[in-house]
Design an enzyme around this catalytic site. Structure first.
Site, mmCIF file in Angstrom:
data_model
loop_
_atom_site.group_PDB
_atom_site.id
_atom_site.type_symbol
_atom_site.label_atom_id
_atom_site.label_comp_id
_atom_site.label_asym_id
_atom_site.label_seq_id
_atom_site.Cartn_x
_atom_site.Cartn_y
_atom_site.Cartn_z
ATOM 1 N N CYS A 233 30.920 42.650 42.329
ATOM 2 C CA CYS A 233 31.630 42.938 43.592
ATOM 3 C C CYS A 233 33.035 42.382 43.428
ATOM 4 C CB CYS A 233 30.911 42.260 44.748
ATOM 5 S SG CYS A 233 29.215 42.831 44.933
ATOM 6 N N ALA A 234 33.921 43.158 42.857
ATOM 7 C CA ALA A 234 35.100 42.573 42.218
ATOM 8 C C ALA A 234 36.362 42.461 43.069
ATOM 9 C CB ALA A 234 35.422 43.358 40.950
ATOM 10 N N GLY A 237 39.836 40.840 43.325
ATOM 11 C CA GLY A 237 39.959 40.647 41.895
ATOM 12 C C GLY A 237 40.455 39.284 41.431
ATOM 13 N N GLY A 238 40.498 38.332 42.352
ATOM 14 C CA GLY A 238 40.933 36.981 41.962
ATOM 15 C C GLY A 238 40.058 36.431 40.842
ATOM 16 N N CYS A 379 31.388 33.080 50.350
ATOM 17 C CA CYS A 379 32.326 32.221 51.084
ATOM 18 C C CYS A 379 31.821 32.067 52.516
ATOM 19 C CB CYS A 379 33.762 32.757 51.029
ATOM 20 S SG CYS A 379 33.950 34.410 51.681
HETATM 21 N N1 SAM Z 1 35.025 38.676 43.796
HETATM 22 C C1 SAM Z 1 36.140 39.035 44.648
HETATM 23 C C2 SAM Z 1 37.334 38.153 44.321
HETATM 24 O O1 SAM Z 1 37.138 37.036 43.845
HETATM 25 O O2 SAM Z 1 38.455 38.572 44.559
HETATM 26 C C3 SAM Z 1 35.763 38.997 46.109
HETATM 27 C C4 SAM Z 1 34.557 39.837 46.421
HETATM 28 S S1 SAM Z 1 34.271 40.094 48.134
HETATM 29 C C5 SAM Z 1 33.423 38.638 48.542
HETATM 30 C C6 SAM Z 1 32.996 41.274 48.092
HETATM 31 C C7 SAM Z 1 33.438 42.651 47.644
HETATM 32 O O3 SAM Z 1 32.256 43.411 47.397
HETATM 33 C C8 SAM Z 1 34.226 43.448 48.660
HETATM 34 O O4 SAM Z 1 35.402 43.927 48.073
HETATM 35 C C9 SAM Z 1 33.308 44.611 49.038
HETATM 36 O O5 SAM Z 1 34.010 45.800 49.308
HETATM 37 C C10 SAM Z 1 32.481 44.740 47.790
HETATM 38 N N2 SAM Z 1 31.136 45.335 47.965
HETATM 39 C C11 SAM Z 1 30.336 45.318 49.052
HETATM 40 N N3 SAM Z 1 29.176 45.922 48.785
HETATM 41 C C12 SAM Z 1 29.221 46.329 47.493
HETATM 42 C C13 SAM Z 1 28.325 47.013 46.635
HETATM 43 N N4 SAM Z 1 27.111 47.395 47.053
HETATM 44 N N5 SAM Z 1 28.722 47.266 45.370
HETATM 45 C C14 SAM Z 1 29.946 46.886 44.926
HETATM 46 N N6 SAM Z 1 30.838 46.240 45.698
HETATM 47 C C15 SAM Z 1 30.483 45.956 46.966
#
Ligand code: SAM
Length: 452
Positions: A233-234, A237-238, A379
Site C-alpha cells: 500500500c505504497a 511513497g515516503g 498510523c
Molecule cells: N506507505 C505509504 C507511505 O509511507 O507513504 C502510506 C500508505 S497509506 C497508510 C495506505 C495507502 O493504501 C493509501 O494510499 C490507500 O489508497 C492505499 N490502499 C488502500 N487499500 C488498498 C488496497 N486494497 N490495495 C492497495 N492499496 C490500497
C-alpha cells in the site's frame, strides 16, 4: 484544546482504550493529539546526496535562525529538529482576522504558512501587508467570505480555534470577488505560533519530511541491496523511497496502490527523489499474489486467463512464496495523526478497518518466501487495528509466521489485548502520543515466515 471524535466513536474508542490498560487516560491522549509533535523529523535522501551534503544543506538553510538540529542517536539517516515552543500566543491587537479550514489550521500548527485555498473568510479590511490573527474553523461554522468573527464564547462553542498571527499576502477583494478570484499562492506568512518550526518542504529532494515512526518502519523492514521487496500500500511513497534508499536502488521493489490518483502522484514522487528500482502498479493489493498453479490439472479459472487483458493483470502480480520482504503499511483510520482538531471518521469505518487489514495480511503472508520478513504498520492508536490484528495473525497462521524482535526499537511495548502473548506484546513497537512519546501515533509489528 483536544482532538474530538463523533460521540459514538469517542465512546467506542474510550472503551477499547480503557480495556487495553495502557496506563494513559483517553482524555489525555485526545489532548496530545491536538498539539503537534515537538520535533520535525527529516530523512536524508541518500539517493541524491550524502549525509554530509544533506547536513550542510540544512545548516545553510537554518543559518541566522535559532533552530538547532541533531543526528538521531539510533538512525543514521535521520535528523531531528526540535520546535521552538510552546509559547503563549494571543490574537493580534489590530483586530483583523483570517479564518482557515481545519486541515490548513493543523498544518499551521506544524509550521506551515497559510495558502489561499485554505482561506474561508476574513475581515473586510484585510490587505497585503496587514497583520492578521488566524483561526481554524473546525466545523465549517463560518460561511464562506463572512466578514465578522463570532464573539469568543461562540467561537469556543463552534470550535473556531485561534492558531497564530501572521502577515497577509493577499487583498480580500482579490480572493472573495465573484469572478476571476485568486485561488492559489501564499495567503498568510505565519510569524507568531505556539510551536515555531521552519518551513522546509522545498528541500524534499535532499531532505524528506517524514514522521519518525515512519522512518523506523523502513529500518525495521531492513531491506538489503539486491532483494525483491513488495510495498503493498505504497502511496504517497515516503516509505517506498526510503526502502529504495536502503537498497541503494539495487534489487527490485514492487509497489501497489489502489487509487488511480495516488498512484500517479506516487510515480511522480519516486522520480523526483531518484528512485529507479521500483515498479508501480495500480492494483488492489489483496489480489497481487499469483498462486502457483498445479502442474497437471489446470483449474477452469486458469484457462480463462488466456485473454490479453487478463494476462496484463497477471503480469503485475507476484509469485506466491517468492518475496524477500513485504511492507504492509495498511490503510487505517489514521487516528494517530497529529495535530488534529477532530476526526470525523464514522464508527463503521473504525469498526471495519481491522477486517480489511486482515485481508491484506493474508496476501502478505502468501507472498513471502520462507525466512522472509513482513512488517505490518498503521498510523492509528486503536488497539483493534494493531495488537488485535497481531493476535489474530499469530492465531490464524501459527505454522507460517512468528513474531520477531525489532531493530531499531525506539517506541514502547504494545498494550494488552486478549489473546496476545506477553512475548508478542513486548516485541511489537507502539508509538502512543504521550508525555514520554512525542511523535504521531503509530504501530509496527515484524514477522518472519517459517520454513514449510
Ligand atoms: N506507505 C505509504 C507511505 O509511507 O507513504 C502510506 C500508505 S497509506 C497508510 C495506505 C495507502 O493504501 C493509501 O494510499 C490507500 O489508497 C492505499 N490502499 C488502500 N487499500 C488498498 C488496497 N486494497 N490495495 C492497495 N492499496 C490500497
Amino acid at each position: 484544546r483536544r482532538c474530538e471524535f463523533r460521540d459514538d466513536v469517542a465512546e467506542y474508542l474510550e472503551e477499547v482504550w480503557d480495556r487495553s490498560a495502557s496506563g494513559q487516560r483517553f482524555a489525555d491522549l485526545c489532548e496530545r493529539l491536538a498539539i503537534p509533535p515537538a520535533h520535525t523529523c527529516l530523512r536524508i535522501n541518500t539517493l541524491v546526496n550524502t549525509r554530509e551534503e544533506a547536513i550542510q544543506t540544512l545548516a545553510r538553510e537554518l543559518e541566522g535562525t535559532d533552530y538547532k538540529f541533531e543526528q538521531h542517536p539510533k538512525l543514521d539517516d535521520v535528523l531531528i529538529l526540535p520546535a521552538i515552543g510552546p509559547r503563549r500566543v494571543v490574537p493580534d491587537k489590530e483586530g483583523l482576522f483570517v479564518v482557515v479550514d481545519a486541515a490548513c489550521g493543523a498544518a499551521v500548527l506544524r509550521g506551515s504558512d497559510v495558502f489561499v485555498p485554505g482561506i474561508r473568510a476574513c475581515s473586510s479590511g484585510v490587505h497585503s501587508g496587514a497583520r492578521v490573527a488566524v483561526y481554524a474553523d473546525v466545523h465549517k461554522a463560518c460561511s464562506t467570505g463572512q466578514t465578522k468573527l463570532p464573539p469568543a464564547e461562540e467561537r469556543a462553542a463552534k470550535k473556531i480555534v485561534f492558531v497564530g498571527n501572521g502577515i497577509a499576502h493577499f487583498d480580500r477583494a482579490d480572493v472573495f470577488r465573484s469572478s476571476d478570484a485568486v485561488t492559489s499562492g501564499l495567503g498568510v506568512e505565519m510569524g507568531d505560533i505556539e510551536f515555531q518550526t521552519p518551513c522546509l518542504g522545498h528541500l524534499d529532494r535532499s531532505l524528506v519530511l517524514q514522521n519518525l515512526p515512519s522512518c523506523v518502519a523502513s529500518h525495521v523492514l531492513a531491506p538489503q541491496p539486491g532483494e525483491h521487496v513488495v510495498d503493498m500500500c505504497a502511496a504517497p511513497g515516503g516509505k517506498t523511497a526510503h526502502i529504495a534508499a536502503l537498497m541503494n536502488n539495487t534489487g527490485r521493489i514492487t509497489a501497489y496502490e489502489r487509487s488511480t490518483k495516488r498512484c500517479a502522484a506516487l510515480v511522480q514522487w519516486l522520480e523526483t527523489v531518484g528512485v529507479t528500482c521500483c515498479s508501480v502498479f495500480k492494483m488492489d493489493a489483496r489480489k497481487c499474489c499469483l498462486q502457483a498453479l498445479p502442474q497437471s490439472s489446470p483449474s477452469p479459472s486458469s484457462s480463462s486467463l488466456s485473454s490479453s487483458s487478463s494476462q496484463a493483470v497477471e503480469k503485475k502480480k507476484v509469485q506466491a512464496g517468492s518475496v524477500d520482504r513485504v511492507l504492509l503499511d495498511a490503510p487505517c483510520t489514521g487516528l494517530g495523526q497529529r495535530p488534529k482538531f477532530e476526526h470525523a471518521t464514522p464508527l463503521t469505518d473504525v469498526i471495519e478497518a481491522p477486517s480489511f487489514q486482515k485481508k491484506l495480511f493474508r496476501t502478505a503472508v502468501a507472498l513471502l518466501k520462507p525466512g522472509g520478513t513482513l512488517v505490518y504498520s498503521t498510523c492509528s492508536f486503536n488497539p483493534e487495528e494493531n495488537e488485535g490484528v497481531v493476535a489474530w495473525a499469530l492465531a490464524e497462521f501459527p505454522h507460517d509466521i512468528e513474531i520477531a524482535q525489532q531493530v531499531p526499537y525506539i517506541g514502547e511495548a504494545g498494550v494488552q489485548y486478549e489473546g496476545l502473548s506477553e512475548e508478542a506484546r513486548q516485541r511489537v513497537q507502539r508509538f502512543t502520543p504521550s508525555s514520554t512519546c512525542d511523535t504521531i501515533g503509530f504501530f509496527i509489528a515484524k514477522f518472519i515466515k517459517k520454513p514449510p
